[in-house]
Every structure is written in C-alpha cells, then in structure tokens.
Scaffold this motif. Sequence first.
Motif, PDB file in Angstrom:
ATOM      1  N   MET A 196       3.486 -17.060   4.323  1.00 51.89           N
ATOM      2  CA  MET A 196       2.902 -16.342   5.448  1.00 51.89           C
ATOM      3  C   MET A 196       1.481 -16.838   5.676  1.00 51.89           C
ATOM      4  O   MET A 196       0.950 -17.618   4.887  1.00 51.89           O
ATOM      5  CB  MET A 196       2.899 -14.830   5.176  1.00 51.89           C
ATOM      6  CG  MET A 196       4.283 -14.247   4.997  1.00 51.89           C
ATOM      7  SD  MET A 196       4.246 -12.515   4.572  1.00 51.89           S
ATOM      8  CE  MET A 196       3.841 -11.795   6.125  1.00 51.89           C
ATOM      9  N   GLN A 197       0.861 -16.375   6.738  1.00 54.67           N
ATOM     10  CA  GLN A 197      -0.505 -16.773   7.070  1.00 54.67           C
ATOM     11  C   GLN A 197      -1.401 -15.546   7.237  1.00 54.67           C
ATOM     12  O   GLN A 197      -2.099 -15.402   8.227  1.00 54.67           O
ATOM     13  CB  GLN A 197      -0.516 -17.620   8.363  1.00 54.67           C
ATOM     14  CG  GLN A 197       0.207 -18.939   8.240  1.00 54.67           C
ATOM     15  CD  GLN A 197      -0.420 -19.813   7.167  1.00 54.67           C
ATOM     16  OE1 GLN A 197      -1.636 -19.878   7.042  1.00 54.67           O
ATOM     17  NE2 GLN A 197       0.413 -20.462   6.369  1.00 54.67           N
ATOM     18  N   MET A 198      -1.361 -14.632   6.252  1.00 56.05           N
ATOM     19  CA  MET A 198      -2.221 -13.452   6.313  1.00 56.05           C
ATOM     20  C   MET A 198      -3.636 -13.852   5.924  1.00 56.05           C
ATOM     21  O   MET A 198      -3.831 -14.818   5.188  1.00 56.05           O
ATOM     22  CB  MET A 198      -1.717 -12.376   5.351  1.00 56.05           C
ATOM     23  CG  MET A 198      -0.356 -11.850   5.673  1.00 56.05           C
ATOM     24  SD  MET A 198       0.160 -10.521   4.560  1.00 56.05           S
ATOM     25  CE  MET A 198       0.368 -11.392   3.032  1.00 56.05           C
ATOM     26  N   GLN A 199      -4.600 -13.090   6.422  1.00 52.57           N
ATOM     27  CA  GLN A 199      -5.973 -13.362   6.047  1.00 52.57           C
ATOM     28  C   GLN A 199      -6.745 -12.056   5.915  1.00 52.57           C
ATOM     29  O   GLN A 199      -6.352 -11.047   6.475  1.00 52.57           O
ATOM     30  CB  GLN A 199      -6.641 -14.284   7.063  1.00 52.57           C
ATOM     31  CG  GLN A 199      -6.612 -13.768   8.490  1.00 52.57           C
ATOM     32  CD  GLN A 199      -7.190 -14.762   9.456  1.00 52.57           C
ATOM     33  OE1 GLN A 199      -8.064 -15.521   9.088  1.00 52.57           O
ATOM     34  NE2 GLN A 199      -6.701 -14.770  10.674  1.00 52.57           N
ATOM     35  N   VAL A 200      -7.831 -12.118   5.174  1.00 54.29           N
ATOM     36  CA  VAL A 200      -8.675 -10.947   4.990  1.00 54.29           C
ATOM     37  C   VAL A 200      -9.497 -10.752   6.246  1.00 54.29           C
ATOM     38  O   VAL A 200     -10.132 -11.684   6.737  1.00 54.29           O
ATOM     39  CB  VAL A 200      -9.606 -11.116   3.770  1.00 54.29           C
ATOM     40  CG1 VAL A 200     -10.524  -9.922   3.639  1.00 54.29           C
ATOM     41  CG2 VAL A 200      -8.795 -11.328   2.512  1.00 54.29           C
ATOM     42  N   VAL A 201      -9.459  -9.545   6.796  1.00 58.01           N
ATOM     43  CA  VAL A 201     -10.192  -9.237   8.016  1.00 58.01           C
ATOM     44  C   VAL A 201     -11.163  -8.108   7.700  1.00 58.01           C
ATOM     45  O   VAL A 201     -10.793  -7.112   7.103  1.00 58.01           O
ATOM     46  CB  VAL A 201      -9.240  -8.803   9.154  1.00 58.01           C
ATOM     47  CG1 VAL A 201     -10.005  -8.429  10.387  1.00 58.01           C
ATOM     48  CG2 VAL A 201      -8.233  -9.895   9.428  1.00 58.01           C
ATOM     49  N   SER A 202     -12.390  -8.272   8.111  1.00 58.90           N
ATOM     50  CA  SER A 202     -13.388  -7.237   7.902  1.00 58.90           C
ATOM     51  C   SER A 202     -13.166  -6.108   8.904  1.00 58.90           C
ATOM     52  O   SER A 202     -12.766  -6.336  10.046  1.00 58.90           O
ATOM     53  CB  SER A 202     -14.784  -7.828   8.102  1.00 58.90           C
ATOM     54  OG  SER A 202     -15.742  -6.800   8.121  1.00 58.90           O
ATOM     55  N   MET A 203     -13.429  -4.899   8.474  1.00 58.43           N
ATOM     56  CA  MET A 203     -13.323  -3.758   9.375  1.00 58.43           C
ATOM     57  C   MET A 203     -14.423  -3.800  10.435  1.00 58.43           C
ATOM     58  O   MET A 203     -14.342  -3.112  11.441  1.00 58.43           O
ATOM     59  CB  MET A 203     -13.398  -2.447   8.590  1.00 58.43           C
ATOM     60  CG  MET A 203     -12.218  -2.222   7.655  1.00 58.43           C
ATOM     61  SD  MET A 203     -10.653  -2.191   8.482  1.00 58.43           S
ATOM     62  CE  MET A 203     -10.752  -0.612   9.294  1.00 58.43           C
ATOM     63  N   ASP A 204     -15.457  -4.598  10.195  1.00 62.20           N
ATOM     64  CA  ASP A 204     -16.560  -4.698  11.150  1.00 62.20           C
ATOM     65  C   ASP A 204     -16.312  -5.727  12.243  1.00 62.20           C
ATOM     66  O   ASP A 204     -17.039  -5.782  13.224  1.00 62.20           O
ATOM     67  CB  ASP A 204     -17.855  -5.071  10.410  1.00 62.20           C
ATOM     68  CG  ASP A 204     -18.258  -3.993   9.411  1.00 62.20           C
ATOM     69  OD1 ASP A 204     -17.977  -2.801   9.689  1.00 62.20           O
ATOM     70  OD2 ASP A 204     -18.833  -4.334   8.368  1.00 62.20           O
ATOM     71  N   SER A 205     -15.322  -6.577  12.086  1.00 67.91           N
ATOM     72  CA  SER A 205     -15.076  -7.624  13.080  1.00 67.91           C
ATOM     73  C   SER A 205     -14.408  -7.044  14.308  1.00 67.91           C
ATOM     74  O   SER A 205     -13.624  -6.099  14.219  1.00 67.91           O
ATOM     75  CB  SER A 205     -14.217  -8.735  12.471  1.00 67.91           C
ATOM     76  OG  SER A 205     -12.958  -8.229  12.121  1.00 67.91           O
TER      77      SER A 205
ATOM     78  N   GLY B 169     -13.890  -8.709  -5.234  1.00 66.10           N
ATOM     79  CA  GLY B 169     -13.859  -9.947  -4.477  1.00 66.10           C
ATOM     80  C   GLY B 169     -12.645 -10.806  -4.759  1.00 66.10           C
ATOM     81  O   GLY B 169     -12.586 -11.942  -4.325  1.00 66.10           O
ATOM     82  N   THR B 170     -11.677 -10.281  -5.466  1.00 65.79           N
ATOM     83  CA  THR B 170     -10.500 -11.075  -5.808  1.00 65.79           C
ATOM     84  C   THR B 170      -9.318 -10.784  -4.877  1.00 65.79           C
ATOM     85  O   THR B 170      -8.239 -11.293  -5.093  1.00 65.79           O
ATOM     86  CB  THR B 170     -10.085 -10.820  -7.263  1.00 65.79           C
ATOM     87  OG1 THR B 170      -9.874  -9.433  -7.433  1.00 65.79           O
ATOM     88  CG2 THR B 170     -11.130 -11.318  -8.225  1.00 65.79           C
ATOM     89  N   VAL B 171      -9.550  -9.980  -3.836  1.00 62.60           N
ATOM     90  CA  VAL B 171      -8.482  -9.696  -2.894  1.00 62.60           C
ATOM     91  C   VAL B 171      -8.072 -10.979  -2.182  1.00 62.60           C
ATOM     92  O   VAL B 171      -6.892 -11.217  -1.940  1.00 62.60           O
ATOM     93  CB  VAL B 171      -8.916  -8.618  -1.874  1.00 62.60           C
ATOM     94  CG1 VAL B 171      -7.900  -8.450  -0.776  1.00 62.60           C
ATOM     95  CG2 VAL B 171      -9.143  -7.304  -2.577  1.00 62.60           C
ATOM     96  N   ALA B 172      -9.031 -11.818  -1.874  1.00 61.93           N
ATOM     97  CA  ALA B 172      -8.717 -13.082  -1.215  1.00 61.93           C
ATOM     98  C   ALA B 172      -7.809 -13.938  -2.102  1.00 61.93           C
ATOM     99  O   ALA B 172      -6.884 -14.582  -1.602  1.00 61.93           O
ATOM    100  CB  ALA B 172      -9.995 -13.837  -0.880  1.00 61.93           C
ATOM    101  N   ASP B 173      -8.058 -13.936  -3.391  1.00 59.48           N
ATOM    102  CA  ASP B 173      -7.202 -14.683  -4.313  1.00 59.48           C
ATOM    103  C   ASP B 173      -5.789 -14.113  -4.317  1.00 59.48           C
ATOM    104  O   ASP B 173      -4.803 -14.860  -4.301  1.00 59.48           O
ATOM    105  CB  ASP B 173      -7.762 -14.650  -5.732  1.00 59.48           C
ATOM    106  CG  ASP B 173      -9.108 -15.348  -5.850  1.00 59.48           C
ATOM    107  OD1 ASP B 173      -9.379 -16.224  -4.998  1.00 59.48           O
ATOM    108  OD2 ASP B 173      -9.858 -15.014  -6.770  1.00 59.48           O
ATOM    109  N   GLU B 174      -5.689 -12.796  -4.352  1.00 61.79           N
ATOM    110  CA  GLU B 174      -4.375 -12.145  -4.343  1.00 61.79           C
ATOM    111  C   GLU B 174      -3.661 -12.419  -3.021  1.00 61.79           C
ATOM    112  O   GLU B 174      -2.465 -12.699  -2.999  1.00 61.79           O
ATOM    113  CB  GLU B 174      -4.540 -10.640  -4.555  1.00 61.79           C
ATOM    114  CG  GLU B 174      -3.260  -9.885  -4.743  1.00 61.79           C
ATOM    115  CD  GLU B 174      -2.561 -10.202  -6.049  1.00 61.79           C
ATOM    116  OE1 GLU B 174      -1.327 -10.081  -6.080  1.00 61.79           O
ATOM    117  OE2 GLU B 174      -3.223 -10.581  -7.024  1.00 61.79           O
ATOM    118  N   LEU B 175      -4.391 -12.359  -1.923  1.00 61.46           N
ATOM    119  CA  LEU B 175      -3.811 -12.624  -0.611  1.00 61.46           C
ATOM    120  C   LEU B 175      -3.331 -14.072  -0.507  1.00 61.46           C
ATOM    121  O   LEU B 175      -2.273 -14.351   0.053  1.00 61.46           O
ATOM    122  CB  LEU B 175      -4.843 -12.317   0.474  1.00 61.46           C
ATOM    123  CG  LEU B 175      -4.335 -12.225   1.898  1.00 61.46           C
ATOM    124  CD1 LEU B 175      -3.232 -11.185   2.008  1.00 61.46           C
ATOM    125  CD2 LEU B 175      -5.471 -11.877   2.823  1.00 61.46           C
TER     126      LEU B 175
END
Length: 147
Positions: free
Chosen positions: A136-145, A121-127
């Motif tokens: 930049m304005q990258m964000q975590v996107v679910s593969m289900d979205s 769950g720390t990918v968001a922190d790294e991102l």
Amino acid sequence: MKWNSVIDVYSDMAKSNPPWTPEEEKAFVGSCITKTGKWRSNAVKEKFVNEALKHNLGLVFKLVDKLAFNKGEDVFQKALIGMVGALRKYDPNKGYKISTWITNPIRWAIMQHQNAYAKSGTVADELSALNHKYKMQMQVVSMDSPV
C-alpha cells in the motif's frame, strides 16, 4: 506474526492451561476466600493471582492481537502487568467473572503502550512496514495539515 522466545513460553503455558469453565472458576475462587468473602491469607491471594494469570493468558494474546499494532514482547509485558494489577485488586464479593474484571485493565495497558510507542517517532517505521507488507501507499499525515 512472529513471537519472541519469551512469548513462546507464555503461549505454551496458555495452551496447557485452558480457560476455566464458570463452575471451575467459582470453585477455585470459593476455595481462596472465607465465608465472609475475605482472602484466606496473603499466600492464598498470591496463589489465586498466579493461577488466574495462567488460565487467562489466552485473553492477553487475543487482546494484544486485536489492539496492538506493534506485537512484540514489550506490549505483551505491559498487558501482563495490567492483568496482574487487576488480579491483585480482584474483589470476589462483587460477583464478576475474572475475565470480565481484567479485560479493561489489559486494554488500557496496551493502549497506554501504543500511545507511548506512537509518540516516540516510530510510527513512520511501523507504517513503512505495513506499506511493504500489504503493498500500500499509506503515509503519516499531520492533523495540522490542510485537507
């Protein structure tokens, strides 16, 4: 990239022990094995592991820099564990260079650590840190979205 003090020690060791030339590597491996291709003793094999570890630390640094998105002490230690495991299984009879023999186990150890890191769950922190660093304005996107 800022390395920890423990990693600085390994960095200094890598700088003071450059990679072997092919001739040096062949001579060193030849001094550790008998004419039948077996290790002279367990102590000689451990000496081989220690010396090969020192002379291939630069490879670990390069692979961590190339593959790891969280370049800390933990991923470096996992890479070292992968390298030591591969060195202990090294078979001089197969004729591979040491660096060729240990590259994939180091990569696998780094990737395994990265997968565990991503699942924690720390990918968001790294991102978030990457967004800040590179503006930049990258964000975590679910593969289900939906796309």
